[in-house]
Design an enzyme around this catalytic site. Structure first.
Site, PDB file in Angstrom:
ATOM      1  N   TRP A 153       0.239  -1.727   6.102  1.00 33.35           N
ATOM      2  CA  TRP A 153       1.840  -1.618   5.173  1.00 33.35           C
ATOM      3  C   TRP A 153       1.244  -1.842   3.242  1.00 33.35           C
ATOM      4  CZ3 TRP A 153       4.737  -3.503   1.786  1.00 33.35           C
ATOM      5  CH2 TRP A 153       5.718  -3.112   1.332  1.00 33.35           C
ATOM      6  N   HIS A 154       1.036  -2.745   2.786  1.00 30.98           N
ATOM      7  CA  HIS A 154       0.179  -2.994   1.260  1.00 30.98           C
ATOM      8  C   HIS A 154      -0.154  -1.347   0.880  1.00 30.98           C
ATOM      9  CE1 HIS A 154       2.269  -6.792   2.403  1.00 30.98           C
ATOM     10  NE2 HIS A 154       2.527  -6.653   0.677  1.00 30.98           N
ATOM     11  N   GLY A 155      -1.136  -1.520   1.797  1.00 33.62           N
ATOM     12  CA  GLY A 155      -2.287   0.087   1.698  1.00 33.62           C
ATOM     13  C   GLY A 155      -2.836   0.402   2.524  1.00 33.62           C
TER      14      GLY A 155
END
Length: 327
Positions: free
Chosen positions: A306-308
């Site tokens: 989700w972060h990258g």
């Protein structure tokens, strides 16, 4: 008040790129329609297996939109690299819509809470059930202070505040101003100045000494905290100016005594979202140690992704998941 804030939020988002405003509105309308059908069982809503089909269809559409814009090129490139294929003809020139990771999760929260009976179409509501009009839903998903980078608010905290007439509160407003200034200080003074040194060092790692790299790593931990918590403070403070109270998103995480406590203090709205909407539905810690470990690893791998859109983020999530499991 709510209609005005919806309009203001859409102008705010369209100022970046008006073409993606339709995406935000479309996902919001989908959530409202699905939520209304899932909730209003006795007044034209759907029942039985159809409710579950509608729930998963809506979630699939939301995740499909997020996956297309954020992860399509990542997975295509990874697949091509794995089999030695040329990815240049398979990837797309996509613009990642601002805030899509955040408003997608809030759209999912709205539908899931409706499925579990926490949304009430009537004018009456209690601590567990709350009503929601179309304007309320549009505002919940698109409210501009939290639209671009969170915090990820829950319907149970935000929607009841929509149904109360808000008047100017001097104490709340001054508290909001102080929080905005504190967040601005953390972002502009602390994080951005750390970034100047960190970027210079990480841009030429091969020619740096061990002590220089260690200092850059320490400053980077300060930088990311200043970035994330600084924005959260500005968002929470801005909401206070408009009469809304958000929950804390960062609670001095670097003062935690262990990793478990750290993840209860770091990006709280995101971590509790994964716990409530992924970890617990998977069984949480109710089905033995092996299942608990597997569920923990799943949510941290997903959190990393989700972060990258990069395998380094997945590795980062897996690393923290392992630390929690081991320690």
């Amino acid at each position: 008040q709510n209609a005005f804030l919806v309009l203001a939020s859409y102008v705010f988002y369209a100022y970046w790129d008006w073409r993606f405003l339709g995406l935000l509105i479309g996902m919001s309308l989908l959530s409202y329609i699905a939520g209304h059908l899932l909730t209003n069982v006795n007044g034209g809503g759907i029942q039985g297996t159809s409710r579950k089909i509608l729930l998963w269809t809506t979630i699939a559409i939301d995740l499909g939109v997020l996956g297309f814009f954020k992860y399509y090129n990542f997975f295509v490139s990874s697949f091509c690299n794995l089999f030695g294929l040329d990815a240049s003809h398979s990837t797309l020139q996509l613009i990642l819509p601002l805030g899509i990771s955040f408003f997608t999760f809030q759209a999912i929260s709205y539908v899931v809470d409706a499925y579990h009976g926490k949304l009430n179409p009537s004018i009456h509501h209690s601590a567990q059930r709350f009503n929601s009009s179309l304007i309320d839903c549009l505002l919940y998903i698109g409210f501009f202070p939290k639209l671009l980078a969170g915090p990820i608010e829950r319907p149970s905290n935000f929607l009841p505040q929509c149904q109360q007439k808000r008047v100017f509160d001097y104490n709340l407003a001054t508290d909001g101003c102080r929080q905005i200034l504190w967040g601005l200080f953390k972002k502009v003074v602390v994080a951005d100045n750390c970034a100047t040194y960190v970027n210079a060092v990480y841009g030429d790692i091969a020619h740096q000494s061990g002590s220089t790299l260690l200092l850059a790593a320490i400053l980077y931990t300060i930088q990311i905290y200043g970035d994330f918590s600084g924005y959260s403070d500005m968002a929470i403070g801005s909401a206070k100016l408009l009469g809304f109270k958000f929950r804390d998103n960062f609670l001095f995480p670097y003062f935690s005594r262990n990793m478990n406590e750290f993840w209860r203090r770091w990006h709280i709205s995101l971590n509790t979202w994964f716990v409530d909407y992924v970890y617990i539905p998977l069984g949480g810690s109710r089905n033995g140690k092996a299942r608990t470990i597997a569920n923990t690893m799943i949510i941290f791998l997903l959190s990393g992704l989700w972060h990258g859109a990069d395998w380094s983020f997945v590795a980062w999530g897996g690393y923290h998941g392992l630390l929690l499991v081991i320690l």
